[in-house]
Design a protein around this motif. Structure first.
Motif, mmCIF file in Angstrom:
data_model
loop_
_atom_site.group_PDB
_atom_site.id
_atom_site.type_symbol
_atom_site.label_atom_id
_atom_site.label_comp_id
_atom_site.label_asym_id
_atom_site.label_seq_id
_atom_site.Cartn_x
_atom_site.Cartn_y
_atom_site.Cartn_z
ATOM 1 N N ALA A 1 0.827 -1.206 0.000
ATOM 2 C CA ALA A 1 0.000 0.000 0.000
ATOM 3 C C ALA A 1 0.862 1.257 0.000
ATOM 4 C CB ALA A 1 -0.930 -0.007 1.214
ATOM 5 N N LEU A 2 1.949 1.255 0.776
ATOM 6 C CA LEU A 2 2.851 2.408 0.806
ATOM 7 C C LEU A 2 3.528 2.603 -0.548
ATOM 8 C CD1 LEU A 2 4.454 1.956 4.346
ATOM 9 C CD2 LEU A 2 2.795 3.698 3.631
ATOM 10 N N LEU A 3 3.898 1.488 -1.208
ATOM 11 C CA LEU A 3 4.488 1.595 -2.543
ATOM 12 C C LEU A 3 3.494 2.191 -3.540
ATOM 13 C CD1 LEU A 3 6.531 -1.711 -3.054
ATOM 14 C CD2 LEU A 3 7.411 0.621 -3.011
ATOM 15 N N ALA A 4 2.237 1.746 -3.471
ATOM 16 C CA ALA A 4 1.211 2.284 -4.375
ATOM 17 C C ALA A 4 1.002 3.772 -4.122
ATOM 18 C CB ALA A 4 -0.091 1.513 -4.191
ATOM 19 N N LEU A 5 0.971 4.162 -2.848
ATOM 20 C CA LEU A 5 0.811 5.578 -2.504
ATOM 21 C C LEU A 5 2.009 6.390 -2.988
ATOM 22 C CD1 LEU A 5 -0.763 7.799 -1.076
ATOM 23 C CD2 LEU A 5 0.374 7.142 1.058
ATOM 24 N N HIS B 1 13.096 4.267 -14.494
ATOM 25 C CA HIS B 1 13.868 3.821 -13.332
ATOM 26 C C HIS B 1 12.962 3.555 -12.130
ATOM 27 C CE1 HIS B 1 16.968 5.907 -15.779
ATOM 28 N NE2 HIS B 1 17.717 4.896 -15.368
ATOM 29 N N TRP B 2 11.958 4.404 -11.962
ATOM 30 C CA TRP B 2 11.010 4.207 -10.878
ATOM 31 C C TRP B 2 10.246 2.900 -11.080
ATOM 32 C CZ3 TRP B 2 9.817 7.052 -6.462
ATOM 33 C CH2 TRP B 2 8.675 6.635 -5.768
ATOM 34 N N LEU B 3 9.829 2.649 -12.314
ATOM 35 C CA LEU B 3 9.084 1.429 -12.606
ATOM 36 C C LEU B 3 9.931 0.179 -12.353
ATOM 37 C CD1 LEU B 3 7.072 2.334 -15.833
ATOM 38 C CD2 LEU B 3 6.127 1.628 -13.630
ATOM 39 N N LEU B 4 11.201 0.236 -12.727
ATOM 40 C CA LEU B 4 12.081 -0.913 -12.491
ATOM 41 C C LEU B 4 12.245 -1.174 -10.988
ATOM 42 C CD1 LEU B 4 14.849 -0.298 -15.185
ATOM 43 C CD2 LEU B 4 13.315 -2.276 -15.054
ATOM 44 N N LEU B 5 12.445 -0.104 -10.226
ATOM 45 C CA LEU B 5 12.561 -0.250 -8.773
ATOM 46 C C LEU B 5 11.255 -0.773 -8.185
ATOM 47 C CD1 LEU B 5 14.105 0.166 -6.127
ATOM 48 C CD2 LEU B 5 13.282 2.538 -6.118
ATOM 49 N N LEU B 6 10.124 -0.221 -8.663
ATOM 50 C CA LEU B 6 8.816 -0.661 -8.181
ATOM 51 C C LEU B 6 8.608 -2.148 -8.474
ATOM 52 C CD1 LEU B 6 5.978 -0.024 -7.039
ATOM 53 C CD2 LEU B 6 5.294 0.603 -9.375
ATOM 54 N N ALA B 7 8.974 -2.582 -9.689
ATOM 55 C CA ALA B 7 8.800 -3.985 -10.078
ATOM 56 C C ALA B 7 9.629 -4.906 -9.192
ATOM 57 C CB ALA B 7 9.166 -4.172 -11.545
ATOM 58 N N LEU B 8 10.868 -4.533 -8.918
ATOM 59 C CA LEU B 8 11.725 -5.366 -8.066
ATOM 60 C C LEU B 8 11.190 -5.444 -6.645
ATOM 61 C CD1 LEU B 8 15.266 -4.242 -9.285
ATOM 62 C CD2 LEU B 8 14.296 -6.550 -9.447
ATOM 63 N N GLY C 1 9.828 -8.764 -4.681
ATOM 64 C CA GLY C 1 10.298 -9.207 -3.371
ATOM 65 C C GLY C 1 9.155 -9.410 -2.387
ATOM 66 N N LEU C 2 8.188 -8.487 -2.397
ATOM 67 C CA LEU C 2 7.031 -8.628 -1.506
ATOM 68 C C LEU C 2 6.174 -9.828 -1.907
ATOM 69 C CD1 LEU C 2 6.061 -4.868 -1.134
ATOM 70 C CD2 LEU C 2 6.984 -6.362 0.648
ATOM 71 N N SER C 3 6.072 -10.070 -3.213
ATOM 72 C CA SER C 3 5.327 -11.244 -3.682
ATOM 73 C C SER C 3 5.999 -12.532 -3.224
ATOM 74 C CB SER C 3 5.215 -11.224 -5.208
ATOM 75 O OG SER C 3 4.538 -12.361 -5.689
ATOM 76 N N ALA C 4 7.335 -12.550 -3.244
ATOM 77 C CA ALA C 4 8.082 -13.721 -2.769
ATOM 78 C C ALA C 4 7.784 -13.998 -1.301
ATOM 79 C CB ALA C 4 9.582 -13.502 -2.965
ATOM 80 N N ALA C 5 7.590 -12.957 -0.522
ATOM 81 C CA ALA C 5 7.265 -13.137 0.897
ATOM 82 C C ALA C 5 5.797 -13.493 1.096
ATOM 83 C CB ALA C 5 7.602 -11.861 1.666
ATOM 84 N N GLN C 6 4.945 -12.933 0.254
ATOM 85 C CA GLN C 6 3.503 -13.114 0.433
ATOM 86 C C GLN C 6 3.040 -14.537 0.166
ATOM 87 O OE1 GLN C 6 1.218 -13.339 -2.438
ATOM 88 N NE2 GLN C 6 -0.656 -13.307 -1.248
ATOM 89 N N ALA D 1 -6.229 4.183 -5.868
ATOM 90 C CA ALA D 1 -7.279 3.177 -5.699
ATOM 91 C C ALA D 1 -6.691 1.832 -5.280
ATOM 92 C CB ALA D 1 -8.073 3.033 -7.006
ATOM 93 N N VAL D 2 -5.526 1.489 -5.832
ATOM 94 C CA VAL D 2 -4.835 0.255 -5.438
ATOM 95 C C VAL D 2 -4.501 0.298 -3.943
ATOM 96 C CG1 VAL D 2 -2.695 -1.066 -5.676
ATOM 97 C CG2 VAL D 2 -3.915 -0.281 -7.713
#
Length: 404
Positions: free
Chosen positions: A90-94, A108-115, A119-124, A178-179
């Motif tokens: 949620a903080l990343l989306a905000l 560059h922001w999108l690449l960082l966001l994707a990584l 990582g969060l998906s790997a934990a989830q 919204a996300v």
């Protein structure tokens, strides 16, 4: 645990009802995010290469980090882990929404966001898989897994559509806002879950040693080993074909974007139906194993129909049935592992299954796609169907002594 022995589905558990509602919000947010990241990458670069790089950046961390987070999932309260993960999302989306407003949105922001999302998906994944069995009795595991898959597959259809509508009407910043709102709504429901489990094994054990222990348990347990093999066959046979849907549509029936949208919707409908069917089953390993084997053989038979496909109706029927079978295989395999694994190894073993279920289809799509460029999809899918059926029969013969 809940006294659900005389109940038909996981909806008999109040905690599962809260989880189901939370999952509806969280998975919708996940699919909206995937669409927004992919579309914004294309909008910024107009490069298929960069779209692929960003997409891979979300997948690669899951493949490599999930087993390590599986160790963590066995050590901590899974509900608290889910809260932390989705709060971070949620903080990343905000932050992404604010970056768009103030003009900092870039490749560059999108690449960082994707990584970070990867990582969060790997934990989830392991946290979610460890949490779910704590909400219902053992015999309702298949029901809970099947019902949870329906929210995931419904969101796979609705999420991109909602994200596209928001992009067109209110813009990128509002779409990511919204996300964030959806994630926070899901978090409020997760916080209401009454899960008070304590760590199930010695937390002082080194991470690598604990990870290797999970691999040993997976490989030395006959039923789990069989399920991993069947998951690999499914990844190469059914799920890889679903990954190639745009190319299959274009080559077999000369489809366009509208055709692909219809096929995607039919695939989503098949997936939802598959989840509902599995949700009606009780926790009987033998019955689930027979279901998975039948669905795998069904995939082969469905793919054989590719020789007769000449129009949208035929291909749509094939894709819907294939998606139904693939969902039944995936949910059935997960339920089999959930039923036979001890709590202290659940996160680690299921994280291994996650890597197999996500990684093999990507490899299969690459192999089948490359072969289709050389020989055409009809020939390649026919060969895949025959090899898939032979693999299932050979696996059943080799592991005929497995009696879950």
């Amino acid at each position: 645990m809940h006294n659900n022995k005389n109940k038909a589905t996981a909806f008999s558990s109040p905690d599962f009802n809260r989880y189901f509602a939370a999952s509806a919000f969280l998975t919708l947010a996940t699919w909206m995010t995937r669409f927004l990241v992919g579309w914004m990458t294309w909008d910024l670069t107009a490069s298929a290469l960069w779209v692929g790089v960003v997409s891979a950046s979300m997948l690669v961390p899951t493949l490599f980090l999930s087993p390590y987070f599986g160790v963590l999932a066995d050590r901590v309260n899974a509900r608290n882990g889910m809260v932390l993960i989705h709060m971070s999302e949620a903080l990343l989306a905000l932050a992404t929404s604010l970056a768009s407003v103030f003009g900092y949105f870039s490749l560059h922001w999108l690449l960082l966001l994707a990584l970070l999302l990867g990582g969060l998906s790997a934990a989830q994944h392991p946290m979610r898989l460890v949490l779910l069995p704590k909400l219902v009795d053992r015999e309702l595991f298949p029901s809970a897994i099947g019902l949870a898959s329906t929210t995931y597959n419904a969101s796979r259809v609705l999420g991109p559509a909602l994200a596209a509508w928001l992009l067109l009407t209110v813009g990128v910043a509002a779409a990511f806002l919204a996300v964030a709102a959806l994630l926070l709504a899901g978090l409020l429901l997760i916080l209401r879950l009454k899960v008070t489990s304590s760590p199930s094994f010695d937390c002082s054990q080194p991470v690598l040693q604990a990870l290797l222990q999970g691999f040993r348990v997976a490989l030395m347990t006959p039923l789990i080993r069989l399920v991993l093999i069947l998951t690999m066959i499914d990844g190469l046979l059914g799920r890889s074909v679903m990954e190639l849907l745009p190319a299959i549509s274009g080559q077999l029936i000369g489809g366009n974007a509208a055709t692909l949208a219809k096929l995607t919707a039919l695939a989503g409908a098949g997936s939802i139906l598959g989840g509902v069917l599995v949700s009606r089953l009780r926790g009987k390993e033998a019955r689930l194993l027979r279901l998975v084997l039948a669905a795998l053989l069904g995939c082969s038979l469905i793919l054989l129909s590719v020789m007769a496909v000449r129009e949208l109706v035929g291909l749509g029927g094939m894709i819907m049935l294939l998606s139904l079978a693939v969902t039944m295989i995936g949910t059935g395999c997960q339920a089999l592992i959930q039923l036979c694994i001890a709590d202290q190894y659940r996160g680690r073993v299921l994280s291994i299954w996650t890597v197999v279920s996500l990684g093999v289809p990507a490899l299969g799509a690459f192999v089948i796609g490359a072969a289709a460029d050389a020989f055409g999809f009809r020939t390649v899918l026919l060969c895949a169907a025959l090899l898939g059926a032979a693999s299932v029969l050979a696996t059943v013969n080799k592991y005929r002594l497995v009696r879950p």
